[in-house]
Design a protein around this motif. Structure first.
Motif, PDB file in Angstrom:
ATOM      1  N   ASP A  10      41.975  -5.546  16.636  1.00 29.01           N
ATOM      2  CA  ASP A  10      41.654  -4.145  16.188  1.00 29.01           C
ATOM      3  C   ASP A  10      40.135  -4.035  17.002  1.00 29.01           C
ATOM      4  N   GLU A  11      40.090  -2.884  17.553  1.00 24.34           N
ATOM      5  CA  GLU A  11      38.579  -2.726  18.135  1.00 24.34           C
ATOM      6  C   GLU A  11      37.999  -1.824  17.216  1.00 24.34           C
ATOM      7  N   GLU A  12      36.630  -2.033  17.396  1.00 25.61           N
ATOM      8  CA  GLU A  12      35.833  -1.929  16.085  1.00 25.61           C
ATOM      9  C   GLU A  12      34.390  -1.612  17.058  1.00 25.61           C
ATOM     10  N   LEU A  13      33.543  -0.751  16.453  1.00 23.54           N
ATOM     11  CA  LEU A  13      32.236  -0.747  17.113  1.00 23.54           C
ATOM     12  C   LEU A  13      30.923  -1.416  16.346  1.00 23.54           C
ATOM     13  N   LEU A  14      30.247  -2.440  16.644  1.00 22.57           N
ATOM     14  CA  LEU A  14      29.263  -2.997  15.808  1.00 22.57           C
ATOM     15  C   LEU A  14      27.882  -2.896  16.482  1.00 22.57           C
ATOM     16  N   VAL A  24      21.912  -2.100  19.990  1.00 20.54           N
ATOM     17  CA  VAL A  24      22.839  -2.179  21.067  1.00 20.54           C
ATOM     18  C   VAL A  24      24.233  -2.238  20.274  1.00 20.54           C
ATOM     19  N   LEU A  25      25.058  -1.259  20.968  1.00 23.28           N
ATOM     20  CA  LEU A  25      26.469  -0.896  20.505  1.00 23.28           C
ATOM     21  C   LEU A  25      27.170  -1.850  21.219  1.00 23.28           C
ATOM     22  N   TYR A  26      28.071  -2.488  20.555  1.00 24.98           N
ATOM     23  CA  TYR A  26      29.099  -3.366  21.174  1.00 24.98           C
ATOM     24  C   TYR A  26      30.335  -2.853  20.618  1.00 24.98           C
ATOM     25  N   ARG A  27      31.422  -3.280  21.506  1.00 24.79           N
ATOM     26  CA  ARG A  27      32.805  -2.967  21.069  1.00 24.79           C
ATOM     27  C   ARG A  27      33.439  -4.341  20.975  1.00 24.79           C
ATOM     28  N   LYS A  28      33.915  -4.685  19.811  1.00 26.29           N
ATOM     29  CA  LYS A  28      34.815  -5.861  19.540  1.00 26.29           C
ATOM     30  C   LYS A  28      36.166  -5.803  20.197  1.00 26.29           C
ATOM     31  N   MET A  29      36.214  -6.504  21.174  1.00 21.02           N
ATOM     32  CA  MET A  29      37.569  -6.800  21.953  1.00 21.02           C
ATOM     33  C   MET A  29      38.486  -7.568  21.440  1.00 21.02           C
ATOM     34  N   LEU A  30      38.201  -8.808  20.732  1.00 20.70           N
ATOM     35  CA  LEU A  30      39.096  -9.747  20.296  1.00 20.70           C
ATOM     36  C   LEU A  30      38.486 -10.496  19.314  1.00 20.70           C
ATOM     37  N   GLU A  31      39.243 -11.028  18.479  1.00 16.41           N
ATOM     38  CA  GLU A  31      38.685 -11.839  17.234  1.00 16.41           C
ATOM     39  C   GLU A  31      39.745 -12.910  17.153  1.00 16.41           C
ATOM     40  N   PHE A  32      39.341 -14.179  16.760  1.00 19.08           N
ATOM     41  CA  PHE A  32      40.368 -15.159  16.533  1.00 19.08           C
ATOM     42  C   PHE A  32      39.565 -16.444  16.054  1.00 19.08           C
ATOM     43  N   HIS A  33      40.292 -17.265  15.249  1.00 16.37           N
ATOM     44  CA  HIS A  33      40.196 -18.468  14.757  1.00 16.37           C
ATOM     45  C   HIS A  33      40.652 -19.638  15.267  1.00 16.37           C
ATOM     46  N   ILE A  43      34.964 -11.541  20.465  1.00 11.00           N
ATOM     47  CA  ILE A  43      34.434 -11.344  21.902  1.00 11.00           C
ATOM     48  C   ILE A  43      34.087  -9.835  21.979  1.00 11.00           C
ATOM     49  N   LEU A  44      32.884  -9.829  22.483  1.00 14.41           N
ATOM     50  CA  LEU A  44      32.297  -8.322  22.257  1.00 14.41           C
ATOM     51  C   LEU A  44      32.109  -7.963  23.753  1.00 14.41           C
ATOM     52  N   ALA A  45      31.845  -6.625  23.799  1.00 10.38           N
ATOM     53  CA  ALA A  45      31.533  -5.902  25.299  1.00 10.38           C
ATOM     54  C   ALA A  45      30.416  -4.911  24.930  1.00 10.38           C
ATOM     55  N   GLU A  46      29.579  -4.835  25.690  1.00 10.75           N
ATOM     56  CA  GLU A  46      28.345  -3.684  25.247  1.00 10.75           C
ATOM     57  C   GLU A  46      29.240  -2.372  25.827  1.00 10.75           C
ATOM     58  N   GLU A  47      29.095  -1.631  24.612  1.00  9.34           N
ATOM     59  CA  GLU A  47      29.709  -0.104  24.749  1.00  9.34           C
ATOM     60  C   GLU A  47      28.777   0.512  25.669  1.00  9.34           C
ATOM     61  N   GLY A  48      29.530   1.181  26.622  1.00 12.74           N
ATOM     62  CA  GLY A  48      28.746   1.905  27.816  1.00 12.74           C
ATOM     63  C   GLY A  48      28.930   1.371  28.941  1.00 12.74           C
ATOM     64  N   GLU A  56      34.790  -4.322  36.158  1.00 12.12           N
ATOM     65  CA  GLU A  56      34.451  -5.417  35.568  1.00 12.12           C
ATOM     66  C   GLU A  56      33.650  -5.274  33.938  1.00 12.12           C
ATOM     67  N   ILE A  57      34.039  -5.856  33.070  1.00 14.04           N
ATOM     68  CA  ILE A  57      33.552  -5.829  31.855  1.00 14.04           C
ATOM     69  C   ILE A  57      33.019  -6.891  31.332  1.00 14.04           C
ATOM     70  N   GLU A  58      31.563  -6.992  31.342  1.00  8.90           N
ATOM     71  CA  GLU A  58      30.804  -8.212  30.893  1.00  8.90           C
ATOM     72  C   GLU A  58      31.300  -8.368  29.322  1.00  8.90           C
ATOM     73  N   LEU A  59      31.871  -9.698  29.152  1.00  6.75           N
ATOM     74  CA  LEU A  59      32.338  -9.924  27.744  1.00  6.75           C
ATOM     75  C   LEU A  59      31.561 -10.938  27.369  1.00  6.75           C
TER      76      LEU A  59
END
Length: 100
Positions: A10-14, A24-33, A43-48, A56-59
């Protein structure tokens, strides 16, 4: 108790703050245990930064540490090579969209 890894796509903005206290706005790309490390990773990626010419997206992987009472918590940087390798492998398998 199951040891399978659960992935949350689920993508979410943090909003996080950098060292200069800038928001700084980040988009959550992936979350796992991960049961082996017994930690929750996010795993976040800077929004924008999604419009790089080369695509390329910097994760930015972080360890998600919940507070004892279960609210919020904090993100810690990933520090061990083992964790980096594991995260890289997971990101590669989970985020690789089939090429059109």
């Amino acid at each position: 108790m199951s040891h399978e890894m659960k992935f949350n796509h689920d993508e979410e903005l943090l909003t996080l703050f950098d060292e200069e206290e800038n928001e700084v706005l980040y988009r959550k790309m992936l979350e796992f245990h991960h049961p082996e490390f017994n930690k929750d990773y996010i795993i976040l990626a800077e929004e924008g930064n999604f419009n790089d010419e080369d695509g390329e997206i910097e994760l930015i992987p972080m360890i998600n540490v919940p507070d004892e009472d279960g609210d919020g918590g904090k993100f810690l940087p990933v520090e061990t090579d083992e964790e980096w390798d594991m995260i890289e492998e997971i990101v590669n398998t989970q985020m690789d969209e089939p090429e059109e």
